[in-house]
Motif scaffolding. Structure first.
Motif, PDB file in Angstrom:
ATOM      1  N   VAL A  59    -117.832  -8.364  11.220  1.00 24.97           N
ATOM      2  CA  VAL A  59    -117.695  -9.791  11.010  1.00 24.97           C
ATOM      3  C   VAL A  59    -117.843 -10.501  12.350  1.00 24.97           C
ATOM      4  O   VAL A  59    -117.758  -9.880  13.415  1.00 24.97           O
ATOM      5  CB  VAL A  59    -116.336 -10.140  10.373  1.00 24.97           C
ATOM      6  N   GLY A  60    -118.059 -11.813  12.280  1.00 27.02           N
ATOM      7  CA  GLY A  60    -118.274 -12.573  13.497  1.00 27.02           C
ATOM      8  C   GLY A  60    -117.133 -12.467  14.484  1.00 27.02           C
ATOM      9  O   GLY A  60    -117.343 -12.542  15.696  1.00 27.02           O
ATOM     10  N   ALA A  61    -115.901 -12.299  13.967  1.00 26.62           N
ATOM     11  CA  ALA A  61    -114.737 -12.202  14.852  1.00 26.62           C
ATOM     12  C   ALA A  61    -114.786 -10.968  15.749  1.00 26.62           C
ATOM     13  O   ALA A  61    -114.096 -10.914  16.767  1.00 26.62           O
ATOM     14  CB  ALA A  61    -113.454 -12.182  14.021  1.00 26.62           C
ATOM     15  N   ASN A  62    -115.596  -9.957  15.386  1.00 26.57           N
ATOM     16  CA  ASN A  62    -115.708  -8.768  16.228  1.00 26.57           C
ATOM     17  C   ASN A  62    -116.406  -9.075  17.550  1.00 26.57           C
ATOM     18  O   ASN A  62    -116.173  -8.404  18.549  1.00 26.57           O
ATOM     19  CB  ASN A  62    -116.491  -7.670  15.510  1.00 26.57           C
ATOM     20  N   ARG A  63    -117.270 -10.071  17.530  1.00 26.80           N
ATOM     21  CA  ARG A  63    -118.057 -10.381  18.723  1.00 26.80           C
ATOM     22  C   ARG A  63    -117.138 -10.850  19.848  1.00 26.80           C
ATOM     23  O   ARG A  63    -116.368 -11.798  19.700  1.00 26.80           O
ATOM     24  CB  ARG A  63    -119.089 -11.454  18.405  1.00 26.80           C
ATOM     25  N   LEU A  70    -125.560  -8.286  22.919  1.00 29.55           N
ATOM     26  CA  LEU A  70    -126.424  -8.587  24.055  1.00 29.55           C
ATOM     27  C   LEU A  70    -127.864  -8.815  23.620  1.00 29.55           C
ATOM     28  O   LEU A  70    -128.321  -8.299  22.601  1.00 29.55           O
ATOM     29  CB  LEU A  70    -126.374  -7.434  25.068  1.00 29.55           C
ATOM     30  N   GLY A  71    -128.587  -9.576  24.434  1.00 30.57           N
ATOM     31  CA  GLY A  71    -130.008  -9.795  24.178  1.00 30.57           C
ATOM     32  C   GLY A  71    -130.237 -10.533  22.881  1.00 30.57           C
ATOM     33  O   GLY A  71    -129.592 -11.545  22.581  1.00 30.57           O
ATOM     34  N   ASP A  72    -131.135 -10.011  22.069  1.00 37.11           N
ATOM     35  CA  ASP A  72    -131.508 -10.655  20.817  1.00 37.11           C
ATOM     36  C   ASP A  72    -130.699 -10.152  19.631  1.00 37.11           C
ATOM     37  O   ASP A  72    -131.071 -10.396  18.483  1.00 37.11           O
ATOM     38  CB  ASP A  72    -133.010 -10.426  20.557  1.00 37.11           C
ATOM     39  N   ALA A  73    -129.614  -9.452  19.893  1.00 36.36           N
ATOM     40  CA  ALA A  73    -128.784  -8.920  18.818  1.00 36.36           C
ATOM     41  C   ALA A  73    -127.849 -10.008  18.284  1.00 36.36           C
ATOM     42  O   ALA A  73    -127.636 -11.050  18.920  1.00 36.36           O
ATOM     43  CB  ALA A  73    -127.980  -7.722  19.307  1.00 36.36           C
ATOM     44  N   SER A  74    -127.259  -9.739  17.120  1.00 34.70           N
ATOM     45  CA  SER A  74    -126.315 -10.672  16.514  1.00 34.70           C
ATOM     46  C   SER A  74    -125.478  -9.918  15.491  1.00 34.70           C
ATOM     47  O   SER A  74    -125.698  -8.730  15.225  1.00 34.70           O
ATOM     48  CB  SER A  74    -127.052 -11.832  15.842  1.00 34.70           C
ATOM     49  N   ARG A 100    -128.959  -5.207  22.219  1.00 36.15           N
ATOM     50  CA  ARG A 100    -127.971  -4.126  22.288  1.00 36.15           C
ATOM     51  C   ARG A 100    -126.652  -4.634  21.719  1.00 36.15           C
ATOM     52  O   ARG A 100    -126.318  -5.815  21.868  1.00 36.15           O
ATOM     53  CB  ARG A 100    -127.710  -3.680  23.735  1.00 36.15           C
ATOM     54  N   VAL A 101    -125.915  -3.739  21.090  1.00 40.08           N
ATOM     55  CA  VAL A 101    -124.524  -4.002  20.728  1.00 40.08           C
ATOM     56  C   VAL A 101    -123.725  -2.792  21.184  1.00 40.08           C
ATOM     57  O   VAL A 101    -124.010  -1.655  20.777  1.00 40.08           O
ATOM     58  CB  VAL A 101    -124.336  -4.230  19.214  1.00 40.08           C
ATOM     59  N   LEU A 102    -122.734  -3.019  22.036  1.00 48.47           N
ATOM     60  CA  LEU A 102    -121.926  -1.946  22.612  1.00 48.47           C
ATOM     61  C   LEU A 102    -120.459  -2.160  22.266  1.00 48.47           C
ATOM     62  O   LEU A 102    -119.995  -3.314  22.168  1.00 48.47           O
ATOM     63  CB  LEU A 102    -122.076  -1.908  24.133  1.00 48.47           C
ATOM     64  N   ASP A 162    -124.438  -4.502  30.413  1.00 52.22           N
ATOM     65  CA  ASP A 162    -125.419  -5.499  30.835  1.00 52.22           C
ATOM     66  C   ASP A 162    -126.426  -5.790  29.722  1.00 52.22           C
ATOM     67  O   ASP A 162    -126.602  -5.006  28.789  1.00 52.22           O
ATOM     68  CB  ASP A 162    -126.172  -5.013  32.071  1.00 52.22           C
ATOM     69  N   GLU A 163    -127.121  -6.909  29.876  1.00 50.12           N
ATOM     70  CA  GLU A 163    -128.190  -7.265  28.956  1.00 50.12           C
ATOM     71  C   GLU A 163    -129.292  -6.207  29.006  1.00 50.12           C
ATOM     72  O   GLU A 163    -129.448  -5.495  30.011  1.00 50.12           O
ATOM     73  CB  GLU A 163    -128.786  -8.618  29.358  1.00 50.12           C
ATOM     74  N   PRO A 164    -130.094  -6.094  27.938  1.00 47.26           N
ATOM     75  CA  PRO A 164    -131.250  -5.194  28.006  1.00 47.26           C
ATOM     76  C   PRO A 164    -132.160  -5.618  29.160  1.00 47.26           C
ATOM     77  O   PRO A 164    -132.270  -6.821  29.455  1.00 47.26           O
ATOM     78  CB  PRO A 164    -131.943  -5.395  26.653  1.00 47.26           C
ATOM     79  N   PRO A 165    -132.803  -4.683  29.845  1.00 47.12           N
ATOM     80  CA  PRO A 165    -133.663  -5.055  30.968  1.00 47.12           C
ATOM     81  C   PRO A 165    -134.790  -5.996  30.539  1.00 47.12           C
ATOM     82  O   PRO A 165    -135.281  -5.923  29.413  1.00 47.12           O
ATOM     83  CB  PRO A 165    -134.227  -3.708  31.452  1.00 47.12           C
ATOM     84  N   THR A 166    -135.185  -6.849  31.425  1.00 43.56           N
ATOM     85  CA  THR A 166    -136.349  -7.697  31.166  1.00 43.56           C
ATOM     86  C   THR A 166    -137.568  -6.811  30.923  1.00 43.56           C
ATOM     87  O   THR A 166    -137.783  -5.822  31.626  1.00 43.56           O
ATOM     88  CB  THR A 166    -136.619  -8.614  32.369  1.00 43.56           C
ATOM     89  N   GLY A 167    -138.324  -7.136  29.902  1.00 41.60           N
ATOM     90  CA  GLY A 167    -139.507  -6.336  29.594  1.00 41.60           C
ATOM     91  C   GLY A 167    -139.208  -5.070  28.823  1.00 41.60           C
ATOM     92  O   GLY A 167    -140.015  -4.138  28.809  1.00 41.60           O
ATOM     93  N   SER A 168    -138.010  -5.020  28.149  1.00 41.74           N
ATOM     94  CA  SER A 168    -137.638  -3.803  27.423  1.00 41.74           C
ATOM     95  C   SER A 168    -137.997  -3.871  25.943  1.00 41.74           C
ATOM     96  O   SER A 168    -137.528  -3.041  25.163  1.00 41.74           O
ATOM     97  CB  SER A 168    -136.132  -3.549  27.573  1.00 41.74           C
ATOM     98  N   SER A 169    -138.803  -4.840  25.530  1.00 43.07           N
ATOM     99  CA  SER A 169    -139.248  -4.893  24.139  1.00 43.07           C
ATOM    100  C   SER A 169    -140.381  -3.885  23.936  1.00 43.07           C
ATOM    101  O   SER A 169    -140.705  -3.102  24.826  1.00 43.07           O
ATOM    102  CB  SER A 169    -139.715  -6.310  23.791  1.00 43.07           C
ATOM    103  N   GLY A 170    -140.969  -3.886  22.743  1.00 40.71           N
ATOM    104  CA  GLY A 170    -142.036  -2.934  22.462  1.00 40.71           C
ATOM    105  C   GLY A 170    -141.506  -1.519  22.456  1.00 40.71           C
ATOM    106  O   GLY A 170    -140.436  -1.231  21.923  1.00 40.71           O
TER     107      GLY A 170
END
Length: 742
Positions: A59-63, A70-74, A100-102, A162-170
């Protein structure tokens, strides 16, 4: 006056041990749970604890509270969305993303034994001991509108949040990028579920083991197993990742949700975490999309990990492992905080006015004296004299809550010998003379104060002076059942069959009183042989109520309100407790079943016998083969009642049933022991433990796309509580995983 009232409220809440119900918005439970001692599988293995957490949904309260997004996760639709889940324009919102979600708290994954000058206990030549762990998660990797799947998803161990590194897509899966891929400084290990074929991949549907790079060090195609990671029709999968810190090997299992854990790993490979990841690392998930995309969702997640010792002086590390209790109502939290603040203010004022003194002792003493029918209060000097100033020679034993000493006090009118008589006692000295120690002290005293039963250890009195917390019990001259079964002192004879049967009946009677006869239901939570004491006539007396909690008669379970976690001792802990973190009458019955088998067989619940790591599994196999009586303690040399032995074995197995609702209640247990009813019917094969244990044993979770409803079943082997341990994992690798290697 208001401050003093709040202090009394806080202490009264601790004494009553009232369970706090979770807020609806915090349905997910995540705590660092101490599960009790681990049995070492090899020199240096298993120091005594496990830790972990469990999410049945998100649930949202976990965040921010217990997961870091992190990054584009939700977090949405009851799941972790590792990459975006949206109906907006795909080219803008779904492609070229990484997230990422940690879990918010890092875990200690390895420990250098030499820091304490104990190189001999290291598990490998490098002097490092590595934690074993077992994690299981449910996923849905979905390609909307029938698009082609890409790129991939991974369970990850990372050195930072930390956030996923820049350029870590693909193709970089949110793990690395073109500049960092392959660098040892990454300190990353990942188990990838890859859905896009790169030049270094076997195909577009495989599992791989990645070490500091997206180029896998080991991989295996899933096509021969009929598993498609991202099928056109949405499908939920359950993934198990088991790591053996002793053998330094990893194994990955995968099956459609609702099916049992496969007997054969989809991937097994050597992996030395001590040489790869940071000592303190984060666990979680990572995923990415490229020009093609898919939705990467985690629906449920359970983690159990061996807890390694913290280094001396490593205060920051210890603070990072503090558990996060989720779901405590805001009102209770505010009240507790206000009470603590008030307590500090009052204490400081009194200390300033009187030049010191222990105000907390005075408050705690007032609370105890207010208990109805309160026990006798001893002066500290009386207890110190009785134990010869707590001489080591007077020490009877030691546990997580304190040290127990033998002593002699002058009796009063409540003692069997009358006032002025010499009375032998056992003095429990709490080891934590602080707020938590006071709470433990008050919780134990509030429960045992009014308990009256011939098979319970009687409380004689208490003392709380000079910051010392002391409980005084009647002395049990014949020690504990554990001592007579496994460590007989010189001159002590082996317990005969009649005494064993009588002891089991006594314990059952005490448990029935706690569960069904006392005006509040009491769950003991730590029923085991070492907490069953023997009086002068070898009558059983159930003792050590340091973990016991009272529950209202219309409730079914007790939930730890501060800190949470699994309480008890491995081998006696019911499997559902690792998931619910609730103590119930059924979990007490499970522990009773372990004691019954222990008494009959003369073996500990956690033992190695004929290839089994738990006594119950070995006995169940003998029962299946029609050879149950072969489990009886060989030291008895056949001097036992065969009918009674068979009755106890069947009763012990019935109480050890993996499904809580299938275990007998204490009234039925007593009837079986009296011989008035036949023993319970026990299936020839031990049923598998299935969780969540809702109707049908399954928990219904909506799929990511919202178009179907799939059922998630996290299943475990019959020795679930030991599968993450070094010994059990090593056995599992030897018996199951070798077949998966090329």
């Amino acid at each position: 006056m208001a401050a003093r009232f709040l202090v009394h409220l806080l202490l009264l809440a601790a004494a009553s041990a009232v369970a706090v119900t979770s807020a609806a918005a915090s349905a997910s439970l995540a705590t660092n749970a101490t599960a009790g001692p681990l049995a070492p599988a090899a020199p240096g293995g298993g120091d005594g604890n496990v830790t972990g957490f469990s999410f049945s949904r998100f649930v949202g309260a976990n965040r921010g509270a217990n997961v870091t997004v992190l990054g584009d996760a939700s977090i949405s639709q009851g799941a972790l969305q590792i990459t975006p889940d949206t109906i907006n324009d795909a080219a803008t919102f779904l492609t070229h993303k990484s997230g990422r979600v940690l879990y918010a708290t890092p875990f200690k994954l390895w420990h250098r034994e030499g820091r304490h000058g104990d190189e001999a206990n290291a598990t490998a030549g490098d002097g490092k001991r590595v934690a074993s762990f077992s994690t299981v998660f449910s996923i849905n990797i979905f390609r909307p509108n029938g698009t082609e799947p890409a790129e991939g998803f991974a369970f990850v161990i990372a050195p930072s949040a930390d956030e996923p590194p820049t350029g870590s897509s693909g193709g970089y899966l949110g793990l690395t990028n073109a500049a960092t891929d392959g660098n040892a400084t990454n300190q990353i290990v990942a188990v990838e579920l890859d859905t896009e074929k790169q030049p270094y991949d076997p195909d577009d549907n495989h599992v791989g083991l990645n070490v500091n790079s997206v180029v896998s060090v080991a991989n295996a195609s899933l096509k021969p197993l009929g598993i498609e990671i991202s099928p056109a029709k949405p499908t939920n999968y359950t993934v198990w990742v088991d790591y053996d810190g002793g053998a330094r090997r990893i194994a990955v299992y995968m099956a459609v949700a609702g099916k049992a854990k496969p007997g054969r790993a989809v991937l097994a490979a050597p992996l030395d975490l001590a040489a790869t990841v940071a000592e303190w690392s984060y666990l979680g998930f990572s995923a990415s999309t490229g020009s093609k995309y898919q939705l990467n969702c985690v629906l449920a997640w359970n983690m159990t990990l061996e807890k390694l010792p913290c280094d001396d002086g490593d205060g920051d590390a210890r603070r990072r492992t503090v558990g996060l209790a989720v779901g405590v109502p805001v009102g209770v939290t505010v009240l507790a905080a206000a009470a603590v603040l008030a307590y500090v203010c009052v204490a400081k004022r009194r200390k300033a006015a009187h030049g010191g003194g222990d105000d907390s002792s005075a408050i705690t003493g007032t609370m105890i004296r207010s208990l109805a029918g309160g026990p006798r209060e001893f002066e500290y000097r009386e207890i110190r004299k009785a134990t010869n100033n707590f001489d080591e020679k007077m020490k009877l034993g030691q546990g997580g809550y304190g040290v127990v000493y033998r002593g002699v006090v002058v009796g009063d009118h409540t003692c069997p010998g009358g006032a002025g008589s010499a009375v032998e006692v056992a003095v429990k000295k709490f080891s934590r003379a602080n707020t938590q120690g006071q709470n433990d002290f008050l919780a134990e005293l509030s429960i045992i104060n009014r308990l009256r039963h011939k098979h319970l250890v009687r409380l004689v009195g208490w003392s709380h002076d000079n910051g010392e917390l002391l409980l005084v019990y009647e002395f049990m001259p014949n020690g504990s059942l554990d001592q007579h079964l496994f460590g007989p002192a010189p001159g002590r004879q082996l317990l005969g069959w009649e005494l064993r049967y009588s002891i089991v009946k006594g314990v059952a009677s005490a448990l029935h009183y706690l569960h069904d006869e006392y005006d509040q239901r009491v769950v003991h939570r730590d029923l085991k042989a070492s907490n069953i004491l023997l009086d002068a006539a070898f009558g059983a007396r159930l003792g050590d109520f340091g973990l016991a909690r009272a529950i209202e008669t219309d409730k079914t379970s007790y939930i730890e309100e501060a800190g949470g976690g699994v309480h008890g001792t491995v081998g006696y802990i019911a499997p559902e407790c690792f998931h619910t973190e609730k103590a119930t009458r059924e979990s007490d019955v499970y522990a009773f079943g372990a004691v019954v088998l222990e008494v009959v067989c003369g073996r500990r619940p956690r033992c190695d016998v004929e290839g089994f790591h738990f006594l119950v599994d070995w006995v169940w196999r003998l029962h299946r083969d029609g050879r149950a009586l072969e489990a009886v303690d060989a030291r008895l040399e056949g001097a036992f009642d065969r009918e009674q032995a068979e009755r106890l074995i069947l009763l012990g197995l019935a109480c050890s049933h993996p499904t809580p609702g299938e275990r007998p209640r204490t009234p039925a247990i007593q009837q079986v022991l009296l011989g008035s009813v036949p023993p319970p019917a026990v299936p020839p094969f031990k049923p598998s433990f299935v969780w969540p244990a809702t109707d049908g044993g399954l928990d219904t979770v909506s799929s990511t796309a919202g178009t179907t409803a799939s059922q998630v079943s996290l299943t475990s082997a019959s020795t679930w509580s030991g599968n993450f341990m070094k010994g059990s994992l090593r056995h599992a690798f030897e018996q199951e995983v070798s077949d998966s290697l090329p």
